[in-house]
Design an enzyme around this catalytic site. Structure first.
Site, PDB file in Angstrom:
ATOM      1  N   ASN A 166      22.138  27.806  39.327  1.00 22.21           N
ATOM      2  CA  ASN A 166      23.308  27.163  38.826  1.00 22.21           C
ATOM      3  C   ASN A 166      24.237  26.739  39.865  1.00 22.21           C
ATOM      4  OD1 ASN A 166      25.899  26.591  37.398  1.00 22.21           O
ATOM      5  ND2 ASN A 166      26.173  28.941  36.769  1.00 22.21           N
TER       6      ASN A 166
ATOM      7  N   GLU B 189      24.909  38.920  33.860  1.00 25.66           N
ATOM      8  CA  GLU B 189      25.671  38.517  35.108  1.00 25.66           C
ATOM      9  C   GLU B 189      26.965  39.419  35.175  1.00 25.66           C
ATOM     10  OE1 GLU B 189      24.564  34.417  36.829  1.00 25.66           O
ATOM     11  OE2 GLU B 189      26.119  34.054  35.428  1.00 25.66           O
TER      12      GLU B 189
ATOM     13  N   LYS C 121      27.062  25.166  39.591  1.00 24.86           N
ATOM     14  CA  LYS C 121      28.470  25.316  39.233  1.00 24.86           C
ATOM     15  C   LYS C 121      29.046  23.859  39.622  1.00 24.86           C
ATOM     16  CE  LYS C 121      28.315  30.306  39.689  1.00 24.86           C
ATOM     17  NZ  LYS C 121      29.226  31.273  39.923  1.00 24.86           N
TER      18      LYS C 121
ATOM     19  N   SER D  86      25.328  37.289  43.253  1.00 24.71           N
ATOM     20  CA  SER D  86      24.948  37.268  44.447  1.00 24.71           C
ATOM     21  C   SER D  86      23.405  37.575  44.978  1.00 24.71           C
ATOM     22  CB  SER D  86      25.405  38.507  45.112  1.00 24.71           C
ATOM     23  OG  SER D  86      27.042  38.164  44.876  1.00 24.71           O
TER      24      SER D  86
ATOM     25  N   GLY E 213      29.611  35.971  43.273  1.00 30.86           N
ATOM     26  CA  GLY E 213      30.220  35.173  44.196  1.00 30.86           C
ATOM     27  C   GLY E 213      31.121  35.975  45.159  1.00 30.86           C
TER      28      GLY E 213
ATOM     29  N   HIS F 133      28.620  31.276  30.117  1.00 31.52           N
ATOM     30  CA  HIS F 133      28.863  31.856  31.415  1.00 31.52           C
ATOM     31  C   HIS F 133      30.234  32.455  31.707  1.00 31.52           C
ATOM     32  CE1 HIS F 133      29.524  31.949  35.779  1.00 31.52           C
ATOM     33  NE2 HIS F 133      27.933  31.986  35.967  1.00 31.52           N
TER      34      HIS F 133
ATOM     35  N   GLU G  84      32.343  32.304  33.604  1.00 30.59           N
ATOM     36  CA  GLU G  84      33.372  31.241  34.162  1.00 30.59           C
ATOM     37  C   GLU G  84      33.954  30.570  33.062  1.00 30.59           C
ATOM     38  OE1 GLU G  84      30.990  29.752  37.413  1.00 30.59           O
ATOM     39  OE2 GLU G  84      31.264  31.949  38.493  1.00 30.59           O
TER      40      GLU G  84
HETATM   41  O1  13P Z   1      27.238  33.095  38.512  1.00 34.66           O
HETATM   42  C1  13P Z   1      26.454  32.995  39.237  1.00 34.66           C
HETATM   43  C2  13P Z   1      25.371  32.318  38.620  1.00 34.66           C
HETATM   44  O2  13P Z   1      25.412  31.599  37.329  1.00 34.66           O
HETATM   45  C3  13P Z   1      26.011  33.893  40.111  1.00 34.66           C
HETATM   46  O3  13P Z   1      26.617  33.234  41.504  1.00 34.66           O
HETATM   47  P1  13P Z   1      26.235  33.606  42.874  1.00 34.66           P
HETATM   48  O4  13P Z   1      24.906  33.848  43.149  1.00 34.66           O
HETATM   49  O5  13P Z   1      27.212  32.880  43.594  1.00 34.66           O
HETATM   50  O6  13P Z   1      26.968  35.090  42.807  1.00 34.66           O
END
Ligand code: 13P
Length: 258
Positions: free
Chosen positions: A10, A174, A12, A220, A180, A102, A104
């Protein structure tokens, strides 16, 4: 029951369409160098909308076995919805997967479980695979309520969906505190929740449905920790953020078994 591992990157809101082309070509080259066996796992990139057409062109012209997805979809088919992108538009671009719900988007765009479920249905109706995301925040985890929290998100998103449709979905667990932050959940944490999700699918549907659906872990994930997470029985793949932006690193993640 063997479920084919799925490693999805992803991106983003990162990389313009030129950078997207370079990353997909780089990823394909790294995988070729590793003699990656595409029958061993599905490799998927999930770029921003503006990159998808370029990714399609690279994948088609170079005959790559990499699939691609979108990070969101509108629940509407067409019309006066400024800024939205429909499932039909995405399917026309050869998109195979759509991330829905997601954390976010749940946080910054106030997406509810019900809306997430609607988006999953819209993706399915257009012949694409929804990757339905769920996961708890830090306070919920600290209160020991993470399993209940995630299962209620699953109940909400899948309410009224037939077993036949659920079998076509992917679920991604997640934990928000691991996204992140560099703080990866332990393989046991990932297994606990992924197994609970599968258990819920048995309750809501049946064993075959639960055995069919791929449940991913995200948060992560890196090449250095992917293998131990993937070794867990109920973890069928990873949804990777930051580490999917580097060709070599994401290729190593896809090749976790190699
Ligand atoms: O939100 C994520 C994937 O959708 C995970 O992000 P990270 O791998 O950067 O922690």
């Amino acid at each position: 029951m063997t479920r084919k591992p799925l490693l999805a990157g992803n991106w983003k809101m990162n990389l313009d369409h030129f950078e997207a082309i370079a990353l997909v070509q780089g990823l394909a080259a790294e995988l070729a160098d590793m003699k990656f066996d595409y029958s061993s796992a599905d490799v998927v990139v999930i770029p921003p909308f503006t990159d998808i057409r370029s990714v399609q062109t690279v994948v088609d012209s170079d005959n790559l076995q990499i699939s691609y997805g979108a990070q969101d979809v509108s629940t509407h088919e067409a019309g006066a919805y400024t800024g939205e992108v429909s499932a039909t538009m995405l399917s026309k671009l050869g998109v195979s997967y759509i991330v829905v719900g997601h954390s976010e988007r749940r946080e910054y765009h106030h997406e509810s479980d019900q809306l997430v479920g609607e988006k999953a249905r819209v993706a399915l109706a257009a012949g694409m695979t929804p990757i339905v995301c769920c996961g708890e925040g830090l306070e919920v985890r600290q209160a020991g309520e993470h399993v209940n929290h995630v299962l209620s998100q699953i109940d909400g998103a899948f309410e009224g969906m037939s077993a036949e449709d659920v079998r076509k979905c992917v679920i991604a667990y997640e934990p928000i505190w691991a996204i992140g932050t560099g703080e990866v959940a332990t393989p046991e944490d990932a297994q606990e929740v992924c197994a609970a999700i599968r258990g819920r699918l048995v309750e809501l549907y049946d064993q075959t449905t639960a055995d069919t659906v791929r449940v991913l872990y995200g948060g992560s994930v890196k090449s250095s920790n992917v293998a131990e997470i993937m070794a867990k029985e109920d973890v069928d793949g990873a949804l990777v953020g930051g580490a999917s932006l580097k060709a070599n690193e994401f290729a190593k993640i896809a090749n976790f078994n190699g």
